[in-house]
Write an enzyme that holds these catalytic residues in place. Sequence first.
Site, PDB file in Angstrom:
ATOM      1  N   CYS A  87      15.357  33.796  92.098  1.00 37.70           N
ATOM      2  CA  CYS A  87      15.753  34.885  92.981  1.00 37.70           C
ATOM      3  C   CYS A  87      15.846  36.194  92.187  1.00 37.70           C
ATOM      4  O   CYS A  87      14.822  36.705  91.750  1.00 37.70           O
ATOM      5  CB  CYS A  87      17.052  34.526  93.698  1.00 37.70           C
ATOM      6  SG  CYS A  87      17.370  35.511  95.180  1.00 37.70           S
ATOM      7  N   HIS A 195      16.087  28.711  95.664  1.00 39.89           N
ATOM      8  CA  HIS A 195      17.155  28.325  94.737  1.00 39.89           C
ATOM      9  C   HIS A 195      17.188  26.810  94.514  1.00 39.89           C
ATOM     10  O   HIS A 195      17.896  26.087  95.231  1.00 39.89           O
ATOM     11  CB  HIS A 195      18.513  28.755  95.299  1.00 39.89           C
ATOM     12  CG  HIS A 195      18.770  30.211  95.264  1.00 39.89           C
ATOM     13  ND1 HIS A 195      19.475  30.820  94.243  1.00 39.89           N
ATOM     14  CD2 HIS A 195      18.427  31.204  96.127  1.00 39.89           C
ATOM     15  CE1 HIS A 195      19.563  32.119  94.482  1.00 39.89           C
ATOM     16  NE2 HIS A 195      18.929  32.387  95.620  1.00 39.89           N
ATOM     17  N   GLU A 197      18.746  25.240  92.258  1.00 40.98           N
ATOM     18  CA  GLU A 197      20.092  24.842  91.831  1.00 40.98           C
ATOM     19  C   GLU A 197      21.011  24.568  93.015  1.00 40.98           C
ATOM     20  O   GLU A 197      22.089  23.981  92.849  1.00 40.98           O
ATOM     21  CB  GLU A 197      20.701  25.903  90.910  1.00 40.98           C
ATOM     22  CG  GLU A 197      21.235  27.159  91.570  1.00 40.98           C
ATOM     23  CD  GLU A 197      20.184  28.167  91.982  1.00 40.98           C
ATOM     24  OE1 GLU A 197      20.575  29.260  92.428  1.00 40.98           O
ATOM     25  OE2 GLU A 197      18.970  27.871  91.869  1.00 40.98           O
TER      26      GLU A 197
END
EC number: 6.3.5.3
Length: 221
Positions: A87, A195, A197
């Site tokens: 990002c 994302h 994560e």
Amino acid sequence: MKTAVIVFPGSNCDRDMAVALETVTGKAPAMVWHRETGLPEGTDFIALPGGFSYGDYLRSGAMAARSPILRAVAEAAGRGVPVLGVCNGFQVLTEAGLLPGALMRNAGLNFVCRTVPLKVENSQSLFTAAYGAGEEIAIPVAHHDGNYFADADTLDRIEGEGRVAFRYLDGVNGSARDIAGVLNDAGNVLGMMPHPERAIDRAHGGTDGLRLFEAALGVLA
């Protein structure tokens, strides 16, 4: 395995990234402040997290790309150390010249925050080796400036060199050729707007992001 997360003023996904790295390695990463001029000795993996570094002043990632620590990140990348920018981290990498192209305001001019389907375009990189070529995965996005742009020659080149890692399947933000993630020419730097994560725990909606970290960190079961 020694990992590091670069922290800028305005980062807000650094702790999420740290949790993902610790989940895979069993060790907490070093949290490296942007004013540092060097990385911890022996750093094997570097992550630039999401957020709004420096409040997105000038352009998203523009000021962070000129932070003291970025020189050390660029030097490490040049030595082959894996670097992941997610990002805002992707925006920083393009602004720093470590990846081609730029990230512009979303075509719809809205902040997009949802889980989106992606297609794995390159399953041969160190980041994507745990996926199958053409596999469809689901990863969350949360961005306002995620519209990937590059001139036609650059797009043709990165496509021809197999450097498009991921592609959107539902036209999330107007990105050229639906590109969601790009590799550098050596394959050790990946920038992506989604994302991974945030997709490491079934309790949070899915684990499609976990395999990226397992592959990149060399501990794939």
